[in-house]
Design an enzyme around this catalytic site. Structure first.
Site: not given
Length: 403
Positions: A16, A96, A125, A179
């Site tokens: 990605d 994050r 996210d 994922s």
């Protein structure tokens, strides 16, 4: 489209973000700086450098953030005994804001006017990254390709890669993989069969923990030392935060500790199902509660339990750098002044159980609680007045209701 001069991209080197890198270069026609955070995900990060070089990136940043991650983000969160929706130890959520902090720092250093991330438009996210950037540097533009480009399927993603000569590993060409997010605190797995909450997760989903059924038949007892609410040693050996969590991950994983199959409520409004493994964090949560049980005043402990769900929700929703989270953190940290000592934990077949705790700051008094004759004066008759005063309102309530 707004003119962008330079972008800092949160870059893993995976499919990605490799495609996002090329898309940013083509779409904005400007220099892209890549930033790869080493959070202890257990992967070799140099391939990310090689892939970025192949894409013509001149400024490639790979930063070891393992100690900062555990010391400044995981440990403060654990001081609050934090669980989202009563179960989740927030392994993805807490990473994050750290990534965003360094994205912003690098952007300032190189004079970039934008940062970019690879989070999708359905997940949490994107919110966490962008709220953190808003709080740290509102002047920066945030680019979220998954919300901007016209790629809408995995097939289109692979077609874009083929058209732009982006290397796609053979194992990425077939069915969409799980994922997976990993760092020193946890692994999380979503997608594929897990999207049906009625399906049992297959064994191969688990990466850090053995099946508790197959864990050793002999319990293992470990001792964790605490100073002011933070763990500082395992079995009497002092360790840095990252080394300590790594050690506990190994111990917990061997005994099948820290597995969680959870359907959670995302901030954006949908439910999602994930498989989480947090062996070291699960051990630390049990140990921290153990040392607090003898060092915290009752009212202080209960107040912490009351605010914890709100604190957990702030982290989950992306408000780490918000004033209300910082206010709660100050309260939590104040409570930890005397949370020091040692806790013994027994690891066995998926469980981490407190079996003893000691502290030089203990509020526990054997003389007060004993059924035998006590050296500390305690008049049992005092309890009569205590009960009568607490029962006053109940007697009035009963009289009014005709009882």
């Amino acid at each position: 489209m707004t003119k962008i001069e330079k972008i800092v991209l949160s870059y893993s080197g995976g499919l990605d973000t490799s495609i996002i890198l090329k898309w940013l270069q083509e779409t904005y026609g400007c220099q892209v700086v890549t930033f790869t955070a080493d959070l202890g995900q257990g992967e070799e990060l140099e391939p990310a450098r090689a892939k970025a070089e192949m894409s013509g990136v001149e400024d490639i940043r790979i930063v070891d953030l393992r100690e900062e991650f555990v010391r400044d983000f995981v440990f403060p969160m654990l001081r609050a005994n934090t669980l989202y929706e009563g179960q989740y130890l927030l392994g993805s959520s807490i990473a994050r804001p750290l990534i965003a902090k360094h994205l912003v720092g690098i952007a300032r250093e190189v004079g970039a006017d934008a940062v970019a991330h690879g989070a999708t438009g359905k997940g949490n996210d994107q919110v966490r990254f962008e709220l953190a950037v808003n709080a740290l540097d509102p002047s920066l533009k945030v680019i979220a390709p998954w919300r901007q480009w016209n790629i809408r399927s995995r097939m289109q993603l692979l077609e874009y890669a083929e058209q732009h000569h982006i290397l796609v590993p053979s194992d990425k060409r077939g069915e969409a993989p799980f994922s997976i997010d990993a760092n020193l605190l946890h692994t999380s797995t979503e997608g594929k069969i897990l999207e049906n909450p009625a399906e049992v997760a297959p064994d191969h989903v688990y990466q850090r923990t053995v099946d508790p059924v197959d864990a050793p038949n002999t319990p293992e007892v470990i001792t964790i030392g605490f100073e002011r609410g933070d763990p500082v040693s395992v079995n009497g050996k002092a360790m840095t935060p990252a080394a300590l969590l790594t050690k506990l991950n190994g111990l917990g994983g061997r005994h099948g500790v820290g597995r969680l199959d959870l359907v959670e409520n995302r901030f954006i409004g949908m439910k999602s199902r994930g498989i989480y493994e947090t062996p070291g964090g699960t051990i630390l949560l049990a140990a921290h509660r153990g040392i607090e049980s003898i060092t915290l005043d009752r009212a202080a402990a209960h107040l912490k339990d009351e605010i914890m769900p709100r604190y957990a929700e702030l982290i989950y929703n992306g408000f780490w750098f918000a004033p209300e989270r910082e206010m709660l953190q100050a309260l939590i940290d104040q409570s930890q002044a005397f949370v020091s000592g040692e806790v013994a934990i027994r690891l066995y077949k998926g469980s981490a159980s407190v079996i003893s705790r000691t502290s030089p700051c203990s509020l526990y008094s054997a003389d007060l609680v004993t059924f035998e004759e006590s050296a500390i004066a305690y008049d049992h008759h005092d309890a009569e007045g205590f009960i009568r005063l607490n029962g006053l309102r109940l007697r009035r309530w009963a009289a009014r209701n005709g009882r």
